[in-house]
Write an enzyme that holds these catalytic residues in place. Structure first.
Site, PDB file in Angstrom:
ATOM      1  CG  ASP B 148      -1.751   1.182   1.406  1.00 13.36           C
ATOM      2  OD1 ASP B 148      -1.592   2.141   0.626  1.00 13.36           O
ATOM      3  OD2 ASP B 148      -2.596   1.178   2.317  1.00 13.36           O
ATOM      4  CG  ASP B 166       1.330   5.383 -13.274  1.00 18.57           C
ATOM      5  OD1 ASP B 166       0.179   5.670 -13.647  1.00 18.57           O
ATOM      6  OD2 ASP B 166       2.073   4.598 -13.883  1.00 18.57           O
TER       7      ASP B 166
END
EC number: 2.5.1.104
Lengths: 288, 288
Positions: B148, B166
């Protein structure tokens, strides 16, 4: 190509299988004009949609992203645009933007297809009042001529400061508007200082057509510029070409006149950003 | 949303009923990963298409229009980017572009969804060799962490010159990546001179999300810039936001380093054109 029942959408398919679509509520109108098949749809989120021969011409919500960008850069780069010719542009949006310039004394719009003018007047909220005045010959600064722009330009004795070609794409009926011969006629009918502008297709999907038009214009005009903008409704970015006659610098525009316009899409204070172009396309253009 | 049998096309529908479509030959792969539904199609004209939860992530032919533009402006504006963090970017295209810079000593990519990395490695010609080396831990300058990104950034002791986000769009799972709290963590983990960049959605169709992200970034970074580019596969133009920490001028880039890259879409010699933005959007941003 066209209306898709399953999606309840109008989808225009470009080369290489790239599609731009609008969800539609219903088709409001369709007809075969003297020149082309014309359809008008009511979209879910962009107002009404005008389609000619299966290709999107405009959506009401966002049409300024085309008309402002086609018209104002050249009008603001020219020091004093008084006489303006619009070829095509039957929906009236281009002429509407031209007439926002106080410098304009006379604008002539030559549209080949009366059916486009009529349908735009009846169905579209683009330039309804202007088209009404044009049809009734009540617009003091502008005149509508139903006729062939190529023939008009060859034969007219008028001279113009700015010539704007607002046509369908350089495939099919509008092909002649992208020919060297036509550019020569345009150059001749420009005043000593003059600007010519045309839409020139999708940067990514009509790259060859853009290159061909640029090449032909370079043979005729003193200088040629290319620029691009994200036009709503088209496979963006869309390209535009500017031909210069005489001493006019298209990289500089009149910010004082620009302020009065209070534009929505084209940003005169960031004029230099208009020249955005993917690097490989710039290289192709400069390799000409 | 998704595959349309009648058109033999994958169509992504954006807000207000605007669609971007690709004609496809067939679906090559589909799976439910731990985090999202992943599909890969073979298109007619753009190579393979990666779709996550129904939204287009990339097409092989044209993916550089996203990856070059996300990566190189910040990398070339930073005087000496040695340590780089990529959050997301499981297809490998962003890291591939990062590693083209000789200045980079170490790049870390934190992707939450291993399924995206695996499918990209198996099916896409984007960064196959790089992903192979990352999976085998054989890439000397880069490391892949499956995890994460929000948690990673909060907890890491590393410091970065450039942080690149991104991610998928700021709706759904990636929402936290557009929060003020996350920006604060990013700011803290940037070196004295640092740049942060994120994609920020469709200029026309996610304008509110762009404004929200810009507003939140302004609270955290020393300066914030917005720019746009026509990304192939998305509802263009696409917006990007850059957060600056310390003394770095994002309006100037290193043209010497740029020359070696020989880019296809982003044009370092015309860096100023990157800032193209419809005027009303600029006004909204500046009104913040």
């Amino acid at each position: 190509m066209g209306y898709n029942e399953q999606e309840r959408a109008f989808i225009e398919w470009y080369p290489r299988g790239y599609g731009v679509g609008f969800k539609v509520k219903r088709r409001l109108f369709e007809t075969q004009t003297e020149y082309q098949r014309l359809e008008i749809y009511e979209t879910e989120g962009f107002g009404k949609l005008l389609v000619l021969d299966g290709t999107v011409q405009l959506v009401e919500v966002g049409e300024e992203s085309y008309h402002e960008v086609l018209v104002h850069p050249v009008m603001l780069a020219h020091p004093n645009p008084r006489k303006v010719l619009v070829i095509g542009g039957g929906d009236g949006g281009t002429l509407r933007e031209v007439l926002r310039h106080d410098t304009v004394e006379k604008a002539i719009m030559v549209e080949i297809d009366e059916g486009v003018v009529e349908a735009s007047y009846l169905y579209l909220d683009v330039a309804k009042d202007l088209l009404d005045r044009l049809i009734k010959k009540e617009e003091p600064r502008a005149e509508l001529i139903i006729g062939d722009g190529v023939k008009y330009l060859r034969e007219t004795d008028e001279r113009f400061d700015v010539i704007i070609v607002d046509s369908t794409d350089p495939v099919g009926p509008a092909k002649l508007l992208f020919s060297e011969e036509f550019y020569r006629d345009a150059y001749e009918k420009l005043n000593e200082k003059g600007l010519y502008v045309t839409q020139a297709g999708s940067v990514y999907l009509f790259t060859n057509e853009l290159l061909d038009a640029y090449k032909a214009m370079k043979k005729v005009f003193d200088r040629v510029y290319y620029f691009s903008f994200p036009v709503i409704g088209y496979a963006s970015p869309w390209s535009f070409l500017v031909g210069v006659k005489g001493d006019v610098d298209f990289t500089r525009i009149d910010l004082e006149r620009a302020k009065k316009l209070d534009l929505y899409y084209y940003d005169p204070e960031r004029h230099e950003t208009l020249f955005q172009m993917p690097r490989y396309v710039r290289k192709l253009l400069e390799g000409q």
